[in-house]
Structures are given as C-alpha cells and as structure tokens.
Design a protein around this motif. Structure first.
Motif, PDB file in Angstrom:
ATOM      1  N   GLY A 107      12.290  46.068   8.535  1.00 36.01           N
ATOM      2  CA  GLY A 107      11.893  44.912   7.736  1.00 36.01           C
ATOM      3  C   GLY A 107      10.844  44.048   8.403  1.00 36.01           C
ATOM      4  O   GLY A 107       9.869  43.625   7.762  1.00 36.01           O
ATOM      5  N   LEU A 110       7.340  45.871   8.715  1.00 38.11           N
ATOM      6  CA  LEU A 110       6.715  45.913   7.387  1.00 38.11           C
ATOM      7  C   LEU A 110       6.082  44.566   7.049  1.00 38.11           C
ATOM      8  O   LEU A 110       4.974  44.497   6.491  1.00 38.11           O
ATOM      9  N   THR A 111       6.775  43.498   7.389  1.00 38.21           N
ATOM     10  CA  THR A 111       6.268  42.153   7.096  1.00 38.21           C
ATOM     11  C   THR A 111       5.002  41.856   7.888  1.00 38.21           C
ATOM     12  O   THR A 111       4.046  41.263   7.362  1.00 38.21           O
ATOM     13  N   SER A 206      13.236  36.999   9.062  1.00 36.06           N
ATOM     14  CA  SER A 206      14.444  37.232   8.275  1.00 36.06           C
ATOM     15  C   SER A 206      14.847  35.988   7.497  1.00 36.06           C
ATOM     16  O   SER A 206      15.256  36.065   6.332  1.00 36.06           O
ATOM     17  N   TRP A 209      12.735  35.700   4.277  1.00 35.76           N
ATOM     18  CA  TRP A 209      13.143  36.584   3.184  1.00 35.76           C
ATOM     19  C   TRP A 209      14.466  36.136   2.570  1.00 35.76           C
ATOM     20  O   TRP A 209      14.635  36.186   1.340  1.00 35.76           O
ATOM     21  N   LEU A 239      12.952  42.603  -4.283  1.00 33.54           N
ATOM     22  CA  LEU A 239      12.135  42.884  -3.106  1.00 33.54           C
ATOM     23  C   LEU A 239      12.543  41.989  -1.936  1.00 33.54           C
ATOM     24  O   LEU A 239      12.701  42.460  -0.798  1.00 33.54           O
ATOM     25  N   MET A 243      14.134  43.319   1.574  1.00 34.02           N
ATOM     26  CA  MET A 243      13.438  43.045   2.835  1.00 34.02           C
ATOM     27  C   MET A 243      14.340  42.279   3.786  1.00 34.02           C
ATOM     28  O   MET A 243      14.316  42.498   5.004  1.00 34.02           O
ATOM     29  N   CYS A 247      15.597  43.516   7.471  1.00 34.67           N
ATOM     30  CA  CYS A 247      15.371  42.750   8.703  1.00 34.67           C
ATOM     31  C   CYS A 247      16.648  42.734   9.533  1.00 34.67           C
ATOM     32  O   CYS A 247      16.630  43.043  10.725  1.00 34.67           O
ATOM     33  N   PRO A 287      10.770  49.364   0.033  1.00 30.22           N
ATOM     34  CA  PRO A 287      11.048  49.245   1.471  1.00 30.22           C
ATOM     35  C   PRO A 287      12.196  50.132   1.921  1.00 30.22           C
ATOM     36  O   PRO A 287      12.154  50.692   3.024  1.00 30.22           O
TER      37      PRO A 287
END
Length: 448
Positions: A107, A110-111, A206, A209, A239, A243, A247, A287
C-alpha cells in the motif's frame, strides 16, 4: 475591552481557508524538521542523507527494487542500505521461490510511486548534468527521499483537512475548536514523531487512506439518507478502504463503517441502487490484484501470509498493556489521548447515539483488540503506540469535542484545569521525543 479583542482574534480560525493554512504550516514545519534530521543522521548510515529507517526500509525497497533494479530481489537493498542495522542472516530469510522475504504489503509503495518516479527522472537528468553524488539515480539519494517526504507530508495535511471537515460540517464544531483539536493532536501525540522523525514508516500514509475512507463512508451514508447515490463516492470508498488495508492489515477496523453503509442502504430501500453501483466499486480490487501478483511472483502463491511465524494470540490479548504500559502504552506515551477519549465519550453521553461515532467506537474496539492480540503488542522499537496512529481522526474529534464542551462551561477553573492538562501533555510528548531521539530512554522495553 480585552474580552472583545480576544473574541476578534479568535474569529479568523472560524474561516476554513485560515485553518487549512494552519495545517499547511504544521506540515511544512514537519517537513523542514525531517530534512534537518535526515541531513544530520545520514552519515551514521553511510549516506549523505537518510530518512528511510526502521520498517520504512522494507516498504521503500519495493520502489527501489522494481524501478532501479527491475526485479523484486531485495538482497542488494538490505546489504547496501540497511547501514549499521544490517545482519547477514537477513539475506537467509527466503520465500519459496528464493527471493529475500519482504513481509510488508504494498500500500505505501503504491502511494509513493508517482513522486518516486518523478524523482527518478529528475535524478537521471541532474546526475547526467552534474555527476554529483547528491543526485545518484540509485533510489536513495536526495531527490528520491525529499520528493517522497513531500508527498507523505502533503497526505498528512490532506488527512488533517479531512478531519477538520468532519468536525465543522458533520458535527457542527466551531472552527476555532476544530483547529485546536487538529493542531493539538498533531503536536501532542506520537503522530508528530511519525511525521518528522520516521515518515517512511507507513503510519502517516495509512492514516490518510483510513481517514479518507471514513469521510467517504459518511458521504455515502448522507447520500443514502437522501435516497440518491453519486457515481464517484462508492468507487473512491472501495479504493481508499483497500489501500488502507494494503498499508496495514489491521486497518480492517474500517469494517464497521462499511457495514453501516450496507445496513443504511437496506433501510432506505437503496440496496438495489447500491448493487447497481458495485461494478464501479471494483476499482478497489486493482491494488489487491497488484498485491496478489507480487505474492505470486515472490512465493508462487496468489495468496500468502507473509509474516510467517509472527501472528496474533487471540485468546490472550494484552488489553491493559496496550493502553497503560510504559512499554509503548497509548495513554502512557500520549496522555493527551485520555482527554480525547473523555471528550468522545462525553459527546455520546450528552447528545445521544450518532451512527458515525458508534462506528468509530466499534472501530476503536477492533483496533484495540487486534493490537493487543499481536504477539509483539508493544510493536518493537516504536515511539509510543504507533499501531493506533491510523485512528488519529477519532482522537482529533474527541479533543475538539472536549475543548468545545469545556469552554462552554461557566466555571473558569474547569477551563484553566483543562488548559493546564493540555500544555503538560503536549510538553510531555516533546520531552519524550527528545529523550527517545537522544536514546536516553529504552526503545524496545519498559521505561521502568
């Protein structure tokens, strides 16, 4: 005359733009402090500049390995960039396919991927022009870390702005108290540490999100009350929730908010409309599919429990210790949270049940139990109860409620007492951070 001038001075904080600028100042301050510490600590790790420490190195290794090396073999990242924490046995922990094990989900990388790729392009260009070691395109030089740090702290600002919106628009808290709740939680709990000292730990990303998912869940609930459902809210909610879980898996504490959405859709007769929107919500699976592809490549399995021998002891949760122990207990290390929880409980007691607050209560219970059941309930060498950072929005709400309720009291002594407690709690937090930074207190054990 003095009271009138104080009232006029307080008015600007009721303006949303002013509050957002205040949160931006906090984020920029944390950014500058992080850069200063990264410049000071880099040489100790054998690098010019370094902020990628502790578990953050494992999350970050996905980016450097894929973009720089074109693989998912983390051996060279561990060997070359773990600094004084490197031990050869780390390279012996292998997956079924022979890859060095990375137990953490994707997570956070990807961010951070967009800003990392931007930094990679800039580093390639600047290194070709200057040949300076500051711009070595290895994934760890200055621009990579600074660009990713900027994104992390931009997300911290976004999370604070989302919390402010919940307070003012959802709960009708006056702007000055919303700003006080947001600001005090930012500097008076261990959230500050993970903004400026260990930003590459996953917690700030985290938190963003998780907070976004909660705000979107509340938005969907409001739409269902009006018997309508926008096209974008549900996909964004799915989403954000996915995510968040990618994380930190314990972010399943978001489940009560999602269940509340389903129950409200049923109650309002909107279950059919919600089901019709579900295909658009499949964007949240993207994801997850990427995570499964990583597991498949590194382990040979589409699903994998990467923590192996680490796990939960569900029958013996350390419930008391995770709150009160000097070994990173939430209330021992961040006593300001005690006022937040009191404010939260007071709001429920005086104004009756509110579905969002009840979801928060259930979420806190789930996270508390999960953290307490983890085999290492103190979560290693952490500054305070880091595993609760993801639910900081609850503490922000509680603080704002407590402050607004106290200042509505006619007794001046009550307000002064609360102000004294807040000042002591914030000061205590910064003294602890200094002592922890200077290694004057244990990092992985009881304080006494």
């Amino acid at each position: 005359m003095m009271a009138h001038s104080l009232s006029r001075a307080a008015v600007p904080l009721d303006a949303a733009k002013v509050r957002l600028r205040l949160y931006a100042v906090l984020a920029v301050g944390f950014f500058l402090l992080a850069v200063a510490l990264g410049r000071a600590d880099g040489p100790r790790e054998g690098m010019r500049f370094n902020l990628v420490t502790s578990d953050g190195r494992s999350y970050y290794a996905y980016l450097t390995s894929l973009v720089i090396d074109g693989d998912l073999d983390f051996a060279n990242e561990i060997r070359d960039h773990w600094g004084q924490d490197f031990h050869p046995e780390y390279l012996d922990m292998r997956t079924e396919r022979g890859f060095v094990q990375n137990k953490f989900p994707i997570g956070m990388p990807l961010t951070l991927a967009p800003l990392f790729l931007l930094a990679h392009g800039l580093s390639l260009a600047l290194y070709a022009l200057t040949g300076s070691g500051w711009f070595t395109p290895d994934g760890y030089s200055l621009l990579y870390q600074v660009c990713c740090l900027a994104e992390i702290l931009a997300l911290s600002w976004a999370a604070l702005a989302l919390m402010d919106g919940l307070l003012v628009r959802r709960f009708g808290v006056r702007g000055r108290f919303a700003a006080a709740g947001v600001g005090l939680a930012s500097v008076g709990t261990n959230l500050a540490w993970y903004c400026f000292r260990e930003p590459f730990m996953v917690h700030v990303v985290s938190l963003f999100w998780c907070t976004l998912a909660i705000v979107l869940a509340d938005r969907v609930l409001g739409e269902l009350d009006g018997r309508r459902l926008s096209r974008w809210a549900l996909p964004l909610l799915s989403l954000a929730a996915m995510m968040a879980v990618l994380c930190r898996p314990t972010n399943v504490f978001l489940l009560p908010f999602l269940v509340c959405v389903l129950l409200r859709a049923w109650q309002t007769g909107m279950a059919g409309a919600l089901a019709a929107r579900l295909p658009s919500a499949l964007v949240g699976l993207v994801p997850l599919l990427l995570q499964m592809a990583v597991w498949r490549h590194t382990t040979g399995h589409w699903l994998s429990y990467s923590y192996r021998e680490e796990g939960f002891v569900w029958s013996r949760p350390a419930l008391w210790q995770t709150l009160f122990s000097s070994r990173h207990g939430l209330l021992f290390w961040s006593p300001l949270v005690l006022l937040a929880l009191a404010g939260f409980a007071g709001r429920l007691w005086r104004r009756g049940p509110d579905r969002l607050l009840l979801c928060y209560l259930a979420a806190f219970a789930i996270l508390w139990y999960c953290n307490s059941a983890w085999h290492m309930w103190w979560f290693g060498a952490a500054f305070g109860a880091r595993a609760f950072v993801e639910l900081s929005s609850l503490f922000v709400l509680g603080l704002a409620f407590a402050l607004e309720d106290a200042w509505a009291q006619p007794r001046r002594g009550w307000r002064l007492g609360q102000a004294a407690f807040v000042l002591l709690a914030v000061g205590y937090n910064w003294v602890l951070m200094w002592l922890y930074f200077k290694r004057c207190i244990p990092h992985n054990d009881y304080l006494f």
